[in-house]
Design an enzyme around this catalytic site. Structure first.
Site, mmCIF file in Angstrom:
data_model
loop_
_atom_site.group_PDB
_atom_site.id
_atom_site.type_symbol
_atom_site.label_atom_id
_atom_site.label_comp_id
_atom_site.label_asym_id
_atom_site.label_seq_id
_atom_site.Cartn_x
_atom_site.Cartn_y
_atom_site.Cartn_z
ATOM 1 N N ASP A 67 48.664 33.011 34.105
ATOM 2 C CA ASP A 67 49.078 32.626 35.453
ATOM 3 C C ASP A 67 50.108 33.563 36.088
ATOM 4 O O ASP A 67 51.226 33.172 36.385
ATOM 5 C CB ASP A 67 49.624 31.197 35.437
ATOM 6 C CG ASP A 67 48.549 30.180 35.136
ATOM 7 O OD1 ASP A 67 47.664 30.484 34.318
ATOM 8 O OD2 ASP A 67 48.583 29.088 35.705
ATOM 9 N N HIS A 69 49.522 34.912 39.085
ATOM 10 C CA HIS A 69 49.443 34.442 40.479
ATOM 11 C C HIS A 69 50.046 35.405 41.489
ATOM 12 O O HIS A 69 50.765 34.994 42.400
ATOM 13 C CB HIS A 69 50.104 33.072 40.623
ATOM 14 C CG HIS A 69 49.296 31.954 40.051
ATOM 15 N ND1 HIS A 69 48.071 31.579 40.554
ATOM 16 C CD2 HIS A 69 49.531 31.137 38.982
ATOM 17 C CE1 HIS A 69 47.593 30.577 39.844
ATOM 18 N NE2 HIS A 69 48.446 30.293 38.875
ATOM 19 N N ASP A 95 44.013 33.851 36.304
ATOM 20 C CA ASP A 95 44.861 33.470 37.432
ATOM 21 C C ASP A 95 45.805 34.611 37.823
ATOM 22 O O ASP A 95 47.020 34.471 37.849
ATOM 23 C CB ASP A 95 45.632 32.174 37.130
ATOM 24 C CG ASP A 95 44.718 30.981 37.008
ATOM 25 O OD1 ASP A 95 43.520 31.112 37.303
ATOM 26 O OD2 ASP A 95 45.195 29.912 36.614
ATOM 27 N N ASN A 127 40.556 30.331 36.842
ATOM 28 C CA ASN A 127 39.877 29.588 37.902
ATOM 29 C C ASN A 127 40.119 30.190 39.298
ATOM 30 O O ASN A 127 39.524 29.737 40.261
ATOM 31 C CB ASN A 127 40.287 28.107 37.880
ATOM 32 C CG ASN A 127 41.752 27.914 38.188
ATOM 33 O OD1 ASN A 127 42.601 28.600 37.638
ATOM 34 N ND2 ASN A 127 42.058 26.975 39.057
ATOM 35 N N HIS A 128 40.950 31.215 39.416
ATOM 36 C CA HIS A 128 41.195 31.863 40.707
ATOM 37 C C HIS A 128 40.380 33.137 40.870
ATOM 38 O O HIS A 128 40.431 33.763 41.923
ATOM 39 C CB HIS A 128 42.681 32.182 40.887
ATOM 40 C CG HIS A 128 43.505 30.965 41.092
ATOM 41 N ND1 HIS A 128 43.749 30.431 42.326
ATOM 42 C CD2 HIS A 128 44.109 30.141 40.189
ATOM 43 C CE1 HIS A 128 44.495 29.343 42.192
ATOM 44 N NE2 HIS A 128 44.729 29.164 40.913
#
Length: 129
Positions: A67, A69, A95, A127-128
């Site tokens: 993550d 991000h 992510d 999932n991104h």
């Protein structure tokens, strides 16, 4: 073949140096990557990933990172603390984009490192992606 020519024209070290030079800048600062460099990075990273097995068998020690991000400066800070490949191995859990201001820089850096050090950097799909 045009795709192969794009990959061969990529100056990977220059891209990595430019991305690393953002270390001293403010979060959200963009790093200049040309359209041609971006296309070559994507094509080369795809080829490297497709050549590797679907089931990864990775030996320790390695850093497991999840993550990001789009927090590019956090990624650079992680490399400061744990080392940049080939000094350290990394498994990124996905992510990479969304939320943070530098999703492209995160992806470009990870793709460049994956191309340069295919047995030191592994990128899983979150999932991104």
């Amino acid at each position: 073949h045009p795709r192969y020519e794009r990959i061969m024209s990529l100056d990977l070290d220059s891209v990595i140096e430019r991305l690393e030079s953002a270390r001293g800048s403010r979060p959200g600062t963009c790093v200049s990557i040309s359209d041609k460099e971006a296309a070559a990075l994507i094509a080369a990273a795809e080829e490297v990933v497709l050549r590797q097995p679907v089931l990864l068998q990775i030996e320790a020690p390695l850093q497991i990172v999840g993550d990001i991000h789009g927090q590019f400066h956090d990624l650079l800070r992680l490399f400061e603390f744990r080392g940049v490949p080939p000094q350290a191995k990394y498994l990124f859990l996905g992510d990479y984009v969304d939320r943070g201001p530098n999703g492209l820089e995160c992806m470009f850096m990870l793709m460049a490192l994956k191309i340069k050090y295919p047995d030191q950097v592994w990128l899983l799909r979150g999932n991104h992606e």
